[in-house]
Each structure stands twice: as C-alpha cells, then as structure tokens.
Design a protein around this motif. Structure first.
Motif, short mmCIF file in Angstrom:
data_model
loop_
_atom_site.label_atom_id
_atom_site.label_comp_id
_atom_site.label_asym_id
_atom_site.label_seq_id
_atom_site.Cartn_x
_atom_site.Cartn_y
_atom_site.Cartn_z
N ALA A 65 0.84 -1.21 0.00
CA ALA A 65 0.00 0.00 0.00
C ALA A 65 0.87 1.25 0.00
O ALA A 65 0.61 2.20 -0.76
CB ALA A 65 -0.93 0.00 1.20
N LEU A 66 1.90 1.27 0.81
CA LEU A 66 2.81 2.43 0.84
C LEU A 66 3.56 2.58 -0.47
O LEU A 66 3.75 3.69 -0.96
CB LEU A 66 3.79 2.30 2.01
N TRP A 67 3.98 1.46 -1.06
CA TRP A 67 4.64 1.51 -2.36
C TRP A 67 3.72 2.14 -3.41
O TRP A 67 4.15 2.99 -4.19
CB TRP A 67 5.07 0.10 -2.79
N LEU A 68 2.44 1.74 -3.39
CA LEU A 68 1.47 2.29 -4.34
C LEU A 68 1.30 3.80 -4.14
O LEU A 68 1.20 4.55 -5.11
CB LEU A 68 0.12 1.59 -4.21
N LEU A 69 1.27 4.24 -2.89
CA LEU A 69 1.15 5.68 -2.63
C LEU A 69 2.35 6.44 -3.17
O LEU A 69 2.21 7.53 -3.73
CB LEU A 69 0.97 5.94 -1.14
N ILE A 70 3.53 5.86 -3.01
CA ILE A 70 4.74 6.49 -3.56
C ILE A 70 4.66 6.53 -5.08
O ILE A 70 4.97 7.55 -5.71
CB ILE A 70 6.00 5.76 -3.08
N GLU A 71 4.25 5.42 -5.68
CA GLU A 71 4.11 5.37 -7.14
C GLU A 71 3.08 6.38 -7.63
O GLU A 71 3.25 6.98 -8.69
CB GLU A 71 3.72 3.96 -7.60
N MET A 72 2.04 6.56 -6.86
CA MET A 72 0.99 7.51 -7.24
C MET A 72 1.55 8.92 -7.34
O MET A 72 1.19 9.68 -8.24
CB MET A 72 -0.16 7.45 -6.24
N THR A 73 2.44 9.28 -6.43
CA THR A 73 3.03 10.62 -6.47
C THR A 73 3.93 10.80 -7.70
O THR A 73 4.14 11.92 -8.14
CB THR A 73 3.84 10.93 -5.20
N ARG A 74 4.44 9.69 -8.23
CA ARG A 74 5.29 9.74 -9.42
C ARG A 74 4.48 9.73 -10.71
O ARG A 74 5.03 9.99 -11.77
CB ARG A 74 6.25 8.56 -9.42
N SER A 75 3.22 9.37 -10.61
CA SER A 75 2.39 9.25 -11.81
C SER A 75 1.61 10.53 -12.05
O SER A 75 1.76 11.51 -11.34
CB SER A 75 1.42 8.08 -11.63
N ARG A 76 0.73 10.47 -13.02
CA ARG A 76 -0.13 11.62 -13.32
C ARG A 76 -1.39 11.63 -12.48
O ARG A 76 -2.13 12.60 -12.50
CB ARG A 76 -0.50 11.61 -14.79
N ALA A 77 -1.65 10.55 -11.77
CA ALA A 77 -2.86 10.47 -10.94
C ALA A 77 -2.72 11.42 -9.76
O ALA A 77 -1.66 11.53 -9.15
CB ALA A 77 -3.07 9.04 -10.44
N GLU A 78 -3.80 12.10 -9.45
CA GLU A 78 -3.79 13.05 -8.33
C GLU A 78 -4.43 12.43 -7.11
O GLU A 78 -5.52 11.87 -7.20
CB GLU A 78 -4.54 14.32 -8.72
N ALA A 79 -3.77 12.54 -5.99
CA ALA A 79 -4.33 12.04 -4.73
C ALA A 79 -5.53 12.91 -4.36
O ALA A 79 -5.57 14.10 -4.65
CB ALA A 79 -3.27 12.10 -3.64
N ASP A 80 -6.51 12.27 -3.72
CA ASP A 80 -7.70 13.00 -3.27
C ASP A 80 -7.99 12.63 -1.82
O ASP A 80 -7.18 11.96 -1.15
CB ASP A 80 -8.89 12.74 -4.19
#
Length: 85
Positions: A65-80
């Motif tokens: 889960a933490l890895w995915l959150l880190i990957e999310m910050t590197r991608s174009r997806a925006e956290a909400d």
C-alpha cells in the motif's frame, strides 16, 4: 488475470475489476490487475490507485500500500481525500 480486462481493456473496466477484488479481500488479484494495466499501457487513474491501495490495506499488505502511494506521487494520478482516508 489479464483475461478479466481483455475484452476491452480500458481504465473504467479495469478499475471496476480492481474495485471488485478490493471488496472481496483479494489484494493479490488487485495488484495483479494493476500490474496488467501498467504492462498494457492502460491509464491508471486515481480511482484505480485508491482501490488497489485499499485492497492492500484490507489484506494487511501495508508495504505494498505504501509503495502504491509512492508510485501515485510519481504518476499523473492526483491524490484525493479518499487516497489519504
């Protein structure tokens, strides 16, 4: 797991499949679908990330889960709000 999205592999269909895995507690299947999407160059959006993170969290796979959150910050997806809830 690619067959789950192979008919028409798109973000909406695959995100729905990941969400279904999350609801059934199948975090490994959710991660596999996520990987299949990436391998097939299907856009991974905020909804997909959130569902996959939630599946990992519910399955006790905190490191994933933490890895995915880190990957999310590197991608174009925006956290909400859901991302950090």
């Amino acid at each position: 797991m690619m067959a789950a999205c192979s008919a028409e592999m798109n973000t909406i269909a695959c995100s729905a499949a990941v969400s279904a895995c999350e609801k059934r507690g199948e975090w490994t299947s959710a991660l596999q679908l996520f990987a299949d999407m990436a391998a097939s160059l299907v856009e991974i959006d905020t909804i997909t990330y959130n569902a996959t993170v939630s599946a990992c969290e519910k399955g006790g796979a905190w490191a994933k889960a933490l890895w995915l959150l880190i990957e999310m910050t590197r991608s174009r997806a925006e956290a909400d709000t859901i991302t950090y809830n």
